[in-house]
Enzyme design. Structure first.
Site, PDB file in Angstrom:
ATOM      1  N   CYS A   1       0.835  -1.206   0.000  1.00 24.12           N
ATOM      2  CA  CYS A   1       0.000   0.000   0.000  1.00 24.12           C
ATOM      3  C   CYS A   1       0.870   1.256   0.000  1.00 24.12           C
ATOM      4  O   CYS A   1       1.442   1.605  -1.027  1.00 24.12           O
ATOM      5  CB  CYS A   1      -0.978  -0.037   1.174  1.00 24.12           C
ATOM      6  SG  CYS A   1      -2.365   1.120   0.998  1.00 24.12           S
TER       7      CYS A   1
ATOM      8  N   HIS B   1      -3.424  -5.257   0.486  1.00 25.40           N
ATOM      9  CA  HIS B   1      -2.851  -5.764   1.734  1.00 25.40           C
ATOM     10  C   HIS B   1      -2.875  -7.291   1.746  1.00 25.40           C
ATOM     11  O   HIS B   1      -3.815  -7.904   2.262  1.00 25.40           O
ATOM     12  CB  HIS B   1      -3.641  -5.223   2.930  1.00 25.40           C
ATOM     13  CG  HIS B   1      -3.433  -3.771   3.189  1.00 25.40           C
ATOM     14  ND1 HIS B   1      -2.508  -3.294   4.089  1.00 25.40           N
ATOM     15  CD2 HIS B   1      -4.014  -2.672   2.624  1.00 25.40           C
ATOM     16  CE1 HIS B   1      -2.543  -1.969   4.095  1.00 25.40           C
ATOM     17  NE2 HIS B   1      -3.443  -1.563   3.209  1.00 25.40           N
TER      18      HIS B   1
ATOM     19  N   GLU C   1      -1.297  -9.337   3.552  1.00 23.13           N
ATOM     20  CA  GLU C   1      -1.151  -9.934   4.883  1.00 23.13           C
ATOM     21  C   GLU C   1      -2.475 -10.432   5.448  1.00 23.13           C
ATOM     22  O   GLU C   1      -2.501 -11.358   6.269  1.00 23.13           O
ATOM     23  CB  GLU C   1      -0.513  -8.941   5.857  1.00 23.13           C
ATOM     24  CG  GLU C   1      -1.344  -7.716   6.206  1.00 23.13           C
ATOM     25  CD  GLU C   1      -1.143  -6.527   5.295  1.00 23.13           C
ATOM     26  OE1 GLU C   1      -1.411  -5.390   5.718  1.00 23.13           O
ATOM     27  OE2 GLU C   1      -0.724  -6.738   4.138  1.00 23.13           O
TER      28      GLU C   1
END
Length: 542
Positions: free
Chosen positions: A381, A507, A509
């Site tokens: 990001c 994102h 993750e």
């Protein structure tokens, strides 16, 4: 008909209610049951999207675009089940719904009160996740017993059990059994008092989860059972696990916690199968190498600000039988001391997402260091924005290139505000949020990592790559490896002449799991391990 489990906390906060709720979800799922995890937060913010990380930690984003509590990350990582916006309610959201109903006249002119209106809204929120195939709903109540903010929730749970029937609702209370070193013994009084407060409200726990640093002797368990009115087999020890939080479900399984739950609720369940989970734990324990990954961020001292990133790196490390030593690095320290001084010895560099201008130049210096020293790099990001700005300044020679977020007057706005964001006034829940598709370019590191053409990842941003600069970047060697299906949004970038340099607008993750590490993190850690190996070889050659 769904059954309901409520997880409450007592004595102190941060005892691990989220890990306990997630572990229960995993155990029941491993027996073939369909579960849903849910979190209630007593604060008055509608969601945590505008909250400072020091106040709240990470904001976890769901596929359907909800900004939620980080405990939903635990739920997804443990159970592998995708959550949604109805898996997290705050008091702000509860009251907002009630006020809107009152303004519409839904209450027919009646006086709106905490009981029954607020408690009824809470009960309806619990039921909002129930579908015909759901067997068990596991709802965690934030805060601790005795907090004024939590009281309406506990009253709602008391009413809920009356409505659903005692055999369909189970209460689990997570509490502290402290060990007093001068006395050399554990103390049960804090737990007794906490359970006593629950009984005053009309709730008697069916199971106690006792957080402790010492194993509980049989006599202590008997005492807790007697004074808290809980069966001895329902007094469960929650001792600190030695290697990873993912050992917690195995610890609970050894004490037959899931069997107690199944017996109390009368559930029909299969035999427990935790083989993939045990294999993951074995990989963590038997890791035979180490790699140093530096996370260059704004909140280096606050681990919860990057919770999902830490977990994703650990998942990736286990996939390579490696221990990831995460080095939290302040971007401002790089600004003061320089990247060469601060980043020496780091084998992989990650710049995470974030907002605000503090530490931005330090992050750009970290990107430059990774690019020039050929150190594996992953930008997420804002980290992608920093990679674009660094490339513009130092490769394209666009002096003063920047994002309009931090410099509205920049002569080269290589990152700018998304078109649909220009009319946005409210800060809360107004970013580009949730899962969006992305098409990957053939022959790229991104395509190799995912091994598929179209992917779906979760977003949380307002600014994007400025398409006016596409041709200049591509001509200079930057690969625009991922784009939105309409080609309007650059989702991923990478460098041609670099061992592993990848950045993404989304994102990743949020989608990493212990038994299914995210491909970008897996390959980033793999590249960092190769970097480590090459350094060791060069030392031995000398």
């Amino acid at each position: 008909m769904a059954k309901f489990i409520f997880v409450t906390g007592g004595v102190v906060s941060s005892l691990g209610k989220g890990i306990t709720a997630a572990s229960i979800g995993l155990l029941l799922k491993s027996r073939g049951l369909k579960v849903v995890n849910q979190k209630f937060d007593p604060y008055l913010n509608v969601d945590p999207g505008t909250m400072n990380p020091y106040q709240h930690g990470e904001v976890y984003v769901t596929d359907d675009g909800a900004e939620t509590d980080l405990d939903l990350g635990h739920y997804e990582r443990f159970t592998g089940i995708t959550t949604n916006r109805n898996c997290n309610f705050t008091s702000g959201r509860i009251y907002d719904s009630i006020i809107k109903k009152e303004r519409r006249g839904d209450y027919l002119g009646g006086t709106v009160q905490v009981v029954p209106h607020v408690t009824t809204e809470i009960c309806e929120s619990i039921r909002s996740v129930v579908t015909p195939d759901v067997d068990v709903v596991i709802s965690e109540i934030g805060g601790t017993v005795g907090d004024i903010e939590s009281h309406p929730y506990l009253e709602a749970l008391r009413q809920f059990r009356q409505q659903e029937g005692r055999n369909n609702v189970l209460f689990i209370h997570v509490t502290l059994v402290p060990y007093l070193h001068p006395a050399g013994e554990v103390k049960t009084k804090p737990t007794q008092h906490s359970v006593g407060r629950l009984r005053e409200i009309g709730i008697i726990p069916d199971i106690l989860i006792c957080r402790t640093e010492k194993h509980l002797e049989k006599e202590v368990i008997k005492k807790l059972s007697l004074f808290c009115n809980v069966d001895e087999e329902a007094v469960i020890e929650a001792i600190d696990v030695p290697h990873t939080i993912y050992e917690s479900p195995l610890d609970y399984a050894a004490q037959e916690l899931d069997a107690v739950i199944i017996d109390v609720l009368g559930l029909r369940a299969g035999r427990r199968n935790l083989k993939p989970w045990r294999e993951y734990i074995d990989r963590v324990i038997n890791a035979d190498k180490e790699v140093r990954i530096g996370i260059v961020g704004k909140y280096s001292e606050l681990q919860d600000a990057y919770k999902s990133i830490h977990e994703a790196l650990n998942h990736a490390g286990a996939a390579h039988l490696a221990k990831v030593k995460i080095i939290s690095i302040s971007a401002e320290e790089i600004e003061k001391k320089g990247a060469h001084e601060v980043l020496k010895g780091i084998e992989g560099i990650l710049v995470p997402g974030g907002f605000g201008s503090r530490g931005i130049e330090g992050k750009i210096l970290a990107v430059q260091y990774a690019r020039e020293k050929r150190i594996p790099f992953l930008g997420i990001c804002l980290g992608m924005h920093m990679a674009v700005i660094e490339f513009a300044r130092n490769v394209l020679d666009l002096s003063g290139a920047n994002t309009t977020e931090h410099d509205p007057q920049t002569p080269y706005p290589v990152i700018h505000l998304m078109e649909e964001q220009k009319k946005v006034k409210d800060m809360g829940a107004s970013m580009r949020l949730g899962a969006y598709p992305c098409k990957l370019k053939n022959g790229t590191l991104a395509r190799k990592s995912y091994n598929q053409e179209t992917i779906s990842e979760r977003h949380r941003h307002r600014y994007e790559f400025n398409n006016d600069y596409r041709e200049r970047f591509e001509a200079a060697g930057m690969v625009l490896s991922g784009q939105s299906p309409d080609g309007l949004l650059i989702e991923m970038i990478e460098l041609k002449d670099h061992p592993w340099f990848v950045a993404c607008q989304f994102h990743p993750e949020f989608k990493s799991r212990p038994v299914a590490p995210h491909p970008l993190f897996r390959d980033f850690v793999g590249a960092s391990l190769k970097n480590n190996s090459s350094k060791l070889l060069s030392v031995s050659d000398r």
